[in-house]
Motif scaffolding. Structure first.
Motif, short mmCIF file in Angstrom:
data_model
loop_
_atom_site.label_atom_id
_atom_site.label_comp_id
_atom_site.label_asym_id
_atom_site.label_seq_id
_atom_site.Cartn_x
_atom_site.Cartn_y
_atom_site.Cartn_z
N LEU A 23 15.83 -9.96 -2.29
CA LEU A 23 15.42 -8.78 -1.52
C LEU A 23 14.21 -8.16 -2.22
CD1 LEU A 23 16.02 -6.54 0.64
CD2 LEU A 23 17.42 -5.42 -1.11
N ALA A 24 13.12 -7.92 -1.48
CA ALA A 24 11.91 -7.33 -2.06
C ALA A 24 11.61 -6.00 -1.40
CB ALA A 24 10.73 -8.28 -1.90
N LEU A 25 11.17 -5.05 -2.23
CA LEU A 25 10.86 -3.70 -1.77
C LEU A 25 9.44 -3.34 -2.23
CD1 LEU A 25 14.09 -1.87 -3.06
CD2 LEU A 25 13.81 -3.13 -0.90
N ASP A 26 8.71 -2.63 -1.36
CA ASP A 26 7.41 -2.08 -1.76
C ASP A 26 7.23 -0.71 -1.15
OD1 ASP A 26 4.66 -1.76 -2.62
OD2 ASP A 26 4.15 -2.18 -0.51
N THR A 27 7.09 0.29 -2.02
CA THR A 27 6.75 1.65 -1.60
C THR A 27 5.65 2.21 -2.49
OG1 THR A 27 8.48 2.60 -3.03
CG2 THR A 27 9.10 2.12 -0.75
N GLU A 116 -1.35 -7.96 -8.35
CA GLU A 116 -1.03 -9.39 -8.29
C GLU A 116 -0.52 -9.77 -6.91
OE1 GLU A 116 1.68 -12.90 -10.39
OE2 GLU A 116 1.98 -10.80 -10.98
N ALA A 117 0.31 -8.92 -6.31
CA ALA A 117 0.84 -9.23 -4.98
C ALA A 117 -0.27 -9.35 -3.96
CB ALA A 117 1.85 -8.16 -4.56
N VAL A 118 -1.24 -8.43 -4.00
CA VAL A 118 -2.38 -8.51 -3.08
C VAL A 118 -3.23 -9.74 -3.38
CG1 VAL A 118 -4.53 -7.39 -2.38
CG2 VAL A 118 -2.43 -6.04 -2.57
N ALA A 119 -3.41 -10.04 -4.67
CA ALA A 119 -4.23 -11.20 -5.05
C ALA A 119 -3.61 -12.50 -4.54
CB ALA A 119 -4.37 -11.26 -6.57
N TYR A 210 -2.29 -3.93 1.55
CA TYR A 210 -1.03 -3.58 0.91
C TYR A 210 -0.25 -4.84 0.52
CZ TYR A 210 -2.15 0.91 2.98
OH TYR A 210 -2.79 2.06 3.33
N PRO A 211 0.60 -4.74 -0.49
CA PRO A 211 1.41 -5.90 -0.89
C PRO A 211 2.28 -6.40 0.27
CG PRO A 211 1.47 -4.21 -2.59
CD PRO A 211 0.80 -3.60 -1.41
N ASP A 212 2.31 -7.70 0.44
CA ASP A 212 3.20 -8.35 1.40
C ASP A 212 4.56 -8.48 0.72
OD1 ASP A 212 4.66 -10.19 2.92
OD2 ASP A 212 2.88 -11.35 3.46
#
Length: 253
Positions: A23-27, A116-119, A210-212
């Motif tokens: 499970l991944a979360l991004d806020t 890193e997530a965006v990269a 934004y991060p995926d």
């Protein structure tokens, strides 16, 4: 973004066979995002660009994604969460939720930086030659950008791009950013590209901003596989604007 794909349970070398889901979360920034991934496969994901209001949206979004996937919390064997750089309030909301879920589910929680997530997501859309460099620029407000230069190192066995940092992430005044960027970058990407008046010509990529959450989940899985785990702690490049009574920085609390 809404992905509603239901797939058979797959085992993983790094997660319990009975609990193979991540499970991944991004806020951390302007989006509220959730994804469920098993191995390299996406089960379900959702992202809403909301700016504010993450505290009200996050857990209902988690519940909705779980329901559409036909899963419950007990199937989760790993939680990935963005740790920054980002907004103070957004980071704390995501980290508090991830830590609480980790405790309740007795599973590891892994941090992933927003840059890193965006990269990694950018490389899925626009790969450069192996060894090529590019930069992620995010609007840090107060006339600054968060910047980090990455080098593309090819795809890993799961099909996720490998990107290494070649310029330590910093919060930098916008006017000073061109002097910090190598002149041979393949491109710059992120929410800060439109704020930057480049004195040299470097291609700009407006997306991703934004991060995926799917990429966040996959990076978290890779960290576990490689045993190189980022703790779920806020990653600040500057002190928060807000202060506690008495002038104590919230970064020190």
């Amino acid at each position: 973004m809404t992905l509603d794909v239901i797939i058979p349970v797959m085992t993983s070398q790094t997660l319990s066979k009975a609990r193979p889901y991540t499970l991944a979360l991004d806020t951390a920034l302007g989006a509220c995002s959730v994804a469920i991934v098993v191995g390299s496969q996406v089960v379900a994901a959702e992202q809403a660009i909301i700016g504010r209001g993450h505290a009200e949206r996050l857990m209902p979004m988690v519940a909705d994604v779980l329901a559409r996937a036909g899963l419950d919390y007990g199937a989760m064997g790993l939680v990935g969460v963005t740790v920054g750089p980002g907004t103070f309030t957004g980071l704390r909301i995501g980290l508090a939720a991830a830590r609480g879920l980790g405790l309740a589910l007795d599973c590891p929680v892994v941090g992933v930086t927003t840059l890193e997530a965006v990269a990694a997501a950018a490389m899925l859309q626009d790969a450069v030659p192996i060894g090529g460099d590019f930069a992620v620029l995010h609007d840090a407000r107060r006339g600054e950008l968060y910047i980090e230069v990455f080098r593309y190192q090819g795809m890993d066995d799961s099909g996720l791009p490998r990107v290494d940092s070649v310029l330590e992430p910093v919060a930098c005044p916008i006017a000073d950013v061109p002097d910090r960027l190598p002149s041979d970058l393949a491109f710059v990407v992120g929410s800060g590209v439109d704020l930057l008046d480049l004195t040299v010509t470097i291609p700009r990529r407006p997306e991703p901003v934004y991060p995926d959450p799917v990429v966040v989940a996959q990076i978290a899985q890779r960290q576990v596989r490689n045993g190189n785990i980022m703790p779920p702690r806020p990653f600040y490049l500057r002190a928060p604007d807000a202060k506690l009574p008495g002038g104590v920085s919230l970064a020190e609390s």
